[in-house]
Design a protein around this motif. Structure first.
Motif, PDB file in Angstrom:
ATOM      1  N   ALA A 103      80.575   5.377 -60.955  1.00 36.31           N
ATOM      2  CA  ALA A 103      80.002   6.799 -61.339  1.00 36.31           C
ATOM      3  C   ALA A 103      80.773   7.503 -62.479  1.00 36.31           C
ATOM      4  CB  ALA A 103      79.362   7.507 -60.491  1.00 36.31           C
ATOM      5  N   THR A 104      80.368   8.160 -63.324  1.00 31.96           N
ATOM      6  CA  THR A 104      81.275   9.035 -63.918  1.00 31.96           C
ATOM      7  C   THR A 104      81.046  10.574 -63.954  1.00 31.96           C
ATOM      8  OG1 THR A 104      79.444   9.286 -65.645  1.00 31.96           O
ATOM      9  CG2 THR A 104      81.262   7.709 -66.138  1.00 31.96           C
ATOM     10  N   ALA A 105      81.968  11.450 -64.065  1.00 32.40           N
ATOM     11  CA  ALA A 105      82.016  12.810 -63.811  1.00 32.40           C
ATOM     12  C   ALA A 105      81.018  13.787 -64.610  1.00 32.40           C
ATOM     13  CB  ALA A 105      83.445  13.413 -63.967  1.00 32.40           C
ATOM     14  N   ARG A 106      80.483  14.669 -64.088  1.00 30.06           N
ATOM     15  CA  ARG A 106      79.685  15.190 -64.824  1.00 30.06           C
ATOM     16  C   ARG A 106      80.160  15.853 -65.998  1.00 30.06           C
ATOM     17  NH1 ARG A 106      74.972  18.136 -63.885  1.00 30.06           N
ATOM     18  NH2 ARG A 106      74.545  19.950 -64.979  1.00 30.06           N
ATOM     19  N   ARG A 191      72.293  -0.840 -65.000  1.00 32.78           N
ATOM     20  CA  ARG A 191      72.997   0.310 -64.260  1.00 32.78           C
ATOM     21  C   ARG A 191      73.946   0.971 -65.476  1.00 32.78           C
ATOM     22  NH1 ARG A 191      72.691  -3.541 -60.520  1.00 32.78           N
ATOM     23  NH2 ARG A 191      72.347  -3.103 -58.490  1.00 32.78           N
ATOM     24  N   PRO A 192      73.374   1.625 -66.249  1.00 31.29           N
ATOM     25  CA  PRO A 192      74.074   2.460 -67.168  1.00 31.29           C
ATOM     26  C   PRO A 192      74.406   3.760 -66.500  1.00 31.29           C
ATOM     27  CG  PRO A 192      71.443   2.654 -67.783  1.00 31.29           C
ATOM     28  CD  PRO A 192      71.893   1.453 -66.557  1.00 31.29           C
ATOM     29  N   HIS A 193      75.353   4.489 -67.212  1.00 27.95           N
ATOM     30  CA  HIS A 193      75.612   5.830 -66.330  1.00 27.95           C
ATOM     31  C   HIS A 193      74.514   6.997 -66.850  1.00 27.95           C
ATOM     32  CE1 HIS A 193      79.657   3.958 -66.730  1.00 27.95           C
ATOM     33  NE2 HIS A 193      79.706   4.508 -65.533  1.00 27.95           N
ATOM     34  N   GLY A 194      73.908   6.786 -67.911  1.00 25.82           N
ATOM     35  CA  GLY A 194      72.939   7.937 -68.196  1.00 25.82           C
ATOM     36  C   GLY A 194      71.909   7.285 -69.284  1.00 25.82           C
ATOM     37  N   VAL A 195      70.867   8.116 -69.456  1.00 30.10           N
ATOM     38  CA  VAL A 195      69.807   7.825 -70.371  1.00 30.10           C
ATOM     39  C   VAL A 195      69.619   9.029 -71.517  1.00 30.10           C
ATOM     40  CG1 VAL A 195      67.392   7.811 -70.655  1.00 30.10           C
ATOM     41  CG2 VAL A 195      68.596   6.717 -68.670  1.00 30.10           C
ATOM     42  N   CYS A 196      69.609   8.853 -72.683  1.00 33.42           N
ATOM     43  CA  CYS A 196      69.497   9.777 -73.845  1.00 33.42           C
ATOM     44  C   CYS A 196      67.820   9.737 -73.864  1.00 33.42           C
ATOM     45  CB  CYS A 196      70.342   9.204 -75.128  1.00 33.42           C
ATOM     46  SG  CYS A 196      71.787   9.273 -75.156  1.00 33.42           S
ATOM     47  N   LEU A 216      63.138   5.010 -59.929  1.00 35.08           N
ATOM     48  CA  LEU A 216      63.600   3.540 -60.069  1.00 35.08           C
ATOM     49  C   LEU A 216      65.200   3.453 -59.423  1.00 35.08           C
ATOM     50  CD1 LEU A 216      62.962   3.306 -64.117  1.00 35.08           C
ATOM     51  CD2 LEU A 216      61.891   2.253 -62.162  1.00 35.08           C
ATOM     52  N   GLU A 217      65.757   4.600 -59.142  1.00 37.65           N
ATOM     53  CA  GLU A 217      67.120   4.522 -58.600  1.00 37.65           C
ATOM     54  C   GLU A 217      66.903   4.162 -56.950  1.00 37.65           C
ATOM     55  OE1 GLU A 217      69.273   8.068 -61.224  1.00 37.65           O
ATOM     56  OE2 GLU A 217      68.489   8.314 -59.037  1.00 37.65           O
ATOM     57  N   GLY A 218      65.830   4.685 -56.521  1.00 38.29           N
ATOM     58  CA  GLY A 218      65.482   4.292 -55.146  1.00 38.29           C
ATOM     59  C   GLY A 218      65.063   2.885 -55.218  1.00 38.29           C
ATOM     60  N   ARG A 219      64.144   2.405 -55.904  1.00 40.35           N
ATOM     61  CA  ARG A 219      63.512   1.085 -56.003  1.00 40.35           C
ATOM     62  C   ARG A 219      64.599  -0.030 -56.263  1.00 40.35           C
ATOM     63  NH1 ARG A 219      59.061  -0.260 -60.174  1.00 40.35           N
ATOM     64  NH2 ARG A 219      58.338   1.780 -59.439  1.00 40.35           N
ATOM     65  N   TYR A 220      65.561   0.370 -57.010  1.00 33.40           N
ATOM     66  CA  TYR A 220      66.522  -0.848 -57.559  1.00 33.40           C
ATOM     67  C   TYR A 220      67.745  -0.502 -56.504  1.00 33.40           C
ATOM     68  CZ  TYR A 220      63.677  -1.342 -61.493  1.00 33.40           C
ATOM     69  OH  TYR A 220      62.763  -1.812 -62.468  1.00 33.40           O
ATOM     70  N   LEU A 222      70.157   1.838 -56.785  1.00 34.02           N
ATOM     71  CA  LEU A 222      71.264   2.164 -57.820  1.00 34.02           C
ATOM     72  C   LEU A 222      72.482   2.770 -56.899  1.00 34.02           C
ATOM     73  CD1 LEU A 222      69.716   0.957 -59.848  1.00 34.02           C
ATOM     74  CD2 LEU A 222      70.214   2.760 -61.284  1.00 34.02           C
ATOM     75  N   PRO A 223      73.463   2.629 -57.166  1.00 31.42           N
ATOM     76  CA  PRO A 223      74.558   3.493 -56.331  1.00 31.42           C
ATOM     77  C   PRO A 223      74.873   4.714 -57.048  1.00 31.42           C
ATOM     78  CG  PRO A 223      75.847   1.828 -57.768  1.00 31.42           C
ATOM     79  CD  PRO A 223      74.471   1.446 -57.951  1.00 31.42           C
ATOM     80  N   TRP A 224      74.491   5.035 -58.117  1.00 32.36           N
ATOM     81  CA  TRP A 224      74.706   6.675 -58.674  1.00 32.36           C
ATOM     82  C   TRP A 224      73.406   7.115 -59.157  1.00 32.36           C
ATOM     83  CZ3 TRP A 224      77.972   2.465 -60.806  1.00 32.36           C
ATOM     84  CH2 TRP A 224      77.396   1.853 -61.890  1.00 32.36           C
ATOM     85  N   ARG A 225      73.684   8.449 -59.399  1.00 32.17           N
ATOM     86  CA  ARG A 225      72.491   9.014 -59.983  1.00 32.17           C
ATOM     87  C   ARG A 225      72.760   9.196 -61.528  1.00 32.17           C
ATOM     88  NH1 ARG A 225      71.069  14.925 -57.850  1.00 32.17           N
ATOM     89  NH2 ARG A 225      70.431  13.709 -56.151  1.00 32.17           N
ATOM     90  N   LEU A 226      71.769   8.674 -62.359  1.00 31.21           N
ATOM     91  CA  LEU A 226      71.938   8.523 -63.670  1.00 31.21           C
ATOM     92  C   LEU A 226      71.892  10.049 -64.394  1.00 31.21           C
ATOM     93  CD1 LEU A 226      71.343   5.604 -63.153  1.00 31.21           C
ATOM     94  CD2 LEU A 226      70.222   5.335 -65.292  1.00 31.21           C
TER      95      LEU A 226
END
Length: 397
Positions: A103-106, A191-196, A216-220, A222-226
């Motif tokens: 995951a990347t930092a805010r 598993r990208p870090h974010g969505v534009c 989608l994070e729950g369904r898949y 995913l280990p981090w929040r996008l």
């Protein structure tokens, strides 16, 4: 999975593959490789593995390959299968990552955001080597309407397969009401870090996107929040910039898009004409506690112009800038990096403030100027950026 019709995906261009599938009894795979006969067996294995993943028992597959990576061939097979079957939930499943990704930092550095067309296999083949702070795989303006479905699979395979090191990975989806929802269902599995979010004009668009990401994070699993990066490209979006920026805790950066903005306003693409919009967007972003990223510079051959516009962006308070070619990255990074003199000033300010605090002094000056809270915060931001870039900052900060 049963094929309903013949379908084609991909191209015969360099680094790509053209895949044709037809309904058939059993599996037949014909390969013509422009890379040489020695690769035919490997290409056939990739095709067979992809067909097995989707449970295809009967199909005739033809592949014309032109130096494509395995993941490109697999993505083209997926796109052809989706077109031959009408798509569905089977094509939304996430892929395992080949390389470790965290995951990347805010508040990480986002000096540059490089756009790469999501449907261009040749450009994507080198995407891991470009070195921007943020890499944006574009499914919107850079992809023809009839190829957006195939580009989704190529972007997902690229994300899952290539090792991008410390680069933060983003996908620019289409507007949610024009294919963006289907974009998300496919590419989030890479598993990208974010969505534009393009054409952002309302906080409702951001909250809707955030809700889809939660699902989608729950369904898949995913280990981090996008993260979300809304791109403001219209006068309506500029006026709503603060509400957009604070619409979701996922928003980490507000980006400006000048091309659509100038068309809607009817103004020139000059610093003077864009000054209010750019300044307003920076103020809105900072008031909401997020970063601001300036528009792209469209002339790849004008490095001097790029530096002037990037310096202007930095002086306005932007944290980064969009780029459309890898050759623009170094110039943008150099402008946004603090100079040795700026680091020395910041270190002096922080040291003076720390000394005053130890002595119980209420006011402090450095180099003859009052050090108030905004000055101290600016100095600390400069030191933090210098540290992130590996520059020597001493013990201050």
């Amino acid at each position: 999975m049963r094929l309903e019709r013949e379908a084609i995906a991909g191209t015969e261009e360099r680094s790509d593959a053209l895949v044709r599938v037809r309904p058939g009894e059993g599996l037949t795979i014909a390969v013509r490789s422009k890379s040489g006969p020695m690769y035919q067996e490997r290409i056939e294995a990739v095709v067979r593995e992809t067909l097995t993943r989707y449970g295809v028992g009967g199909a005739a597959v033809e592949v014309i390959e032109a130096g494509a990576y395995d993941h490109v061939i697999a993505a083209r097979v997926e796109a052809a299968l989706a077109r031959a079957t009408g798509g569905g939930e089977a094509f939304h499943q996430p892929l395992p990552l080949v390389a470790t990704r965290q995951a990347t930092a805010r508040d990480r550095l986002r000096r540059s955001r490089l756009y790469v067309p999501g449907g261009n296999a040749r450009l994507l083949a080198f995407a891991e080597s470009f070195g921007p702070d943020c890499l944006l795989l574009d499914l919107e303006d850079a992809v023809a309407p009839g190829e957006k479905d195939a580009a989704r699979f190529l972007v997902r395979r690229t994300l899952a397969t290539m090792d991008f090191g410390g680069t933060e990975l983003w996908v620019r989806i289409n507007p949610l009401d024009r294919g963006g929802r289907e974009d998300l269902r496919v590419v989030v599995g890479g598993r990208p870090h974010g969505v534009c979010l393009p054409k952002a004009e309302s906080p409702v668009q951001v909250t809707e996107l955030a809700g889809l990401l939660y699902e989608l994070e729950g369904r898949y699993g995913l280990p981090w929040r996008l993260w979300i990066m809304p791109i403001v490209e219209s006068p309506r979006g500029v006026l709503a910039a603060f509400d957009i920026a604070q619409a979701s805790e996922r928003v980490v950066c507000l980006a400006f898009g000048a091309e659509d903005y100038t068309r809607e306003v009817g103004c020139s693409r000059s610093g003077e004409a864009l000054l209010w919009a750019r300044s307003h967007l920076v103020a809105a972003a900072k008031a909401a506690g997020v970063q601001a990223s300036d528009t792209v510079f469209p002339d790849v051959e004008d490095e001097a112009g790029l530096r002037v516009e990037t310096l202007s962006a930095r002086n306005l308070g932007f944290d980064g800038k969009g780029v459309i070619h890898p050759l623009q990255i170094d110039s943008v990074h150099e402008v946004f990096a603090p100079s040795p003199d700026e680091v020395a000033w910041a270190r002096g300010v922080v040291e003076a403030a720390e000394a005053a605090e130890e002595q119980g002094l209420g006011a402090v000056t450095y180099q003859g100027r009052l050090v108030d809270r905004p000055v101290l915060l600016r100095a600390k931001r400069t030191l933090a950026m210098a540290q992130a870039l590996g520059m020597e900052v001493g013990n201050a900060g």
